[in-house]
Design a protein around this motif. Sequence first.
Motif, PDB file in Angstrom:
ATOM      1  N   LEU A 101       0.835  -1.189   0.000  1.00  0.00           N
ATOM      2  CA  LEU A 101       0.000   0.000   0.000  1.00  0.00           C
ATOM      3  C   LEU A 101       0.875   1.246   0.000  1.00  0.00           C
ATOM      4  N   SER A 102       0.457   2.257  -0.753  1.00  0.00           N
ATOM      5  CA  SER A 102       1.238   3.484  -0.850  1.00  0.00           C
ATOM      6  C   SER A 102       0.312   4.610  -1.298  1.00  0.00           C
ATOM      7  N   THR A 103       0.896   5.727  -1.666  1.00  0.00           N
ATOM      8  CA  THR A 103       0.163   6.827  -2.292  1.00  0.00           C
ATOM      9  C   THR A 103       0.845   7.143  -3.614  1.00  0.00           C
ATOM     10  N   LEU A 104       0.119   7.802  -4.503  1.00  0.00           N
ATOM     11  CA  LEU A 104       0.729   8.176  -5.778  1.00  0.00           C
ATOM     12  C   LEU A 104       1.922   9.094  -5.558  1.00  0.00           C
ATOM     13  N   ARG A 105       1.852   9.942  -4.543  1.00  0.00           N
ATOM     14  CA  ARG A 105       2.970  10.853  -4.261  1.00  0.00           C
ATOM     15  C   ARG A 105       4.238  10.074  -3.925  1.00  0.00           C
ATOM     16  N   ASP A 106       4.129   9.133  -2.998  1.00  0.00           N
ATOM     17  CA  ASP A 106       5.312   8.374  -2.594  1.00  0.00           C
ATOM     18  C   ASP A 106       5.850   7.533  -3.744  1.00  0.00           C
ATOM     19  N   PHE A 107       4.948   6.965  -4.540  1.00  0.00           N
ATOM     20  CA  PHE A 107       5.390   6.129  -5.653  1.00  0.00           C
ATOM     21  C   PHE A 107       6.110   6.945  -6.715  1.00  0.00           C
TER      22      PHE A 107
END
Length: 202
Positions: free
Chosen positions: A49-55
């Motif tokens: 699980l992540s966010t588009l920002r971190d990815f």
Amino acid sequence: QTIWTQCLPIIVRGTSDRFQMPWTPESFIQHFGSDKCKLVNCQDKSKHLSTLRDFFHLFSDAPDAVMPSLMLKDWPPTEHFRTVYSTLYDDFQKALPVPDYTESDGVFNIASHFLSNGVAPDLGPTLYVALPDKSLHRTTRLHLDATDAINILLHASPGPDGELGGTLWHIFSPEDSSSIRKFLTNGGYHCDHGDPIHSHNI
């Protein structure tokens, strides 16, 4: 139509010049960075699980660092692209080559002829975004598309030495499916139960 009926791949150059919106990591960070997402590890298929920002920050934080190749696959996974990213959807539709076949309302696109009260298929688009796989040299496993598909490379980050980025697709004819299955099975590349193509292990 002659080429289309022969199931031959069509390569169209310069398609990215038709897009008006920035399809870049920076743009996704700015406009959709807080969106939660599920990333797939291209090596072991584990999910994170992540966010588009971190990815998308991973594309610029350390381009020469050794890290697992993570992929944002079939994004968005449950909602229609046109609903979640309407401006990008409109930009994509206007830039499609061979619009009579590829646009959602194209005259030769069978999906455009579904009854208004029927359940039409979701034509996408969907995003496939991946960090480079420096060990296995592939981010998408062998699979079989159930329908015609169009793939457009909208962004490629430069390599650690500044060389031009890109992607490589291996596309096979439908008639080669039996030969591919035989090669993978007899050559020892597929040892699991099930179909060597549909297993998504190669």
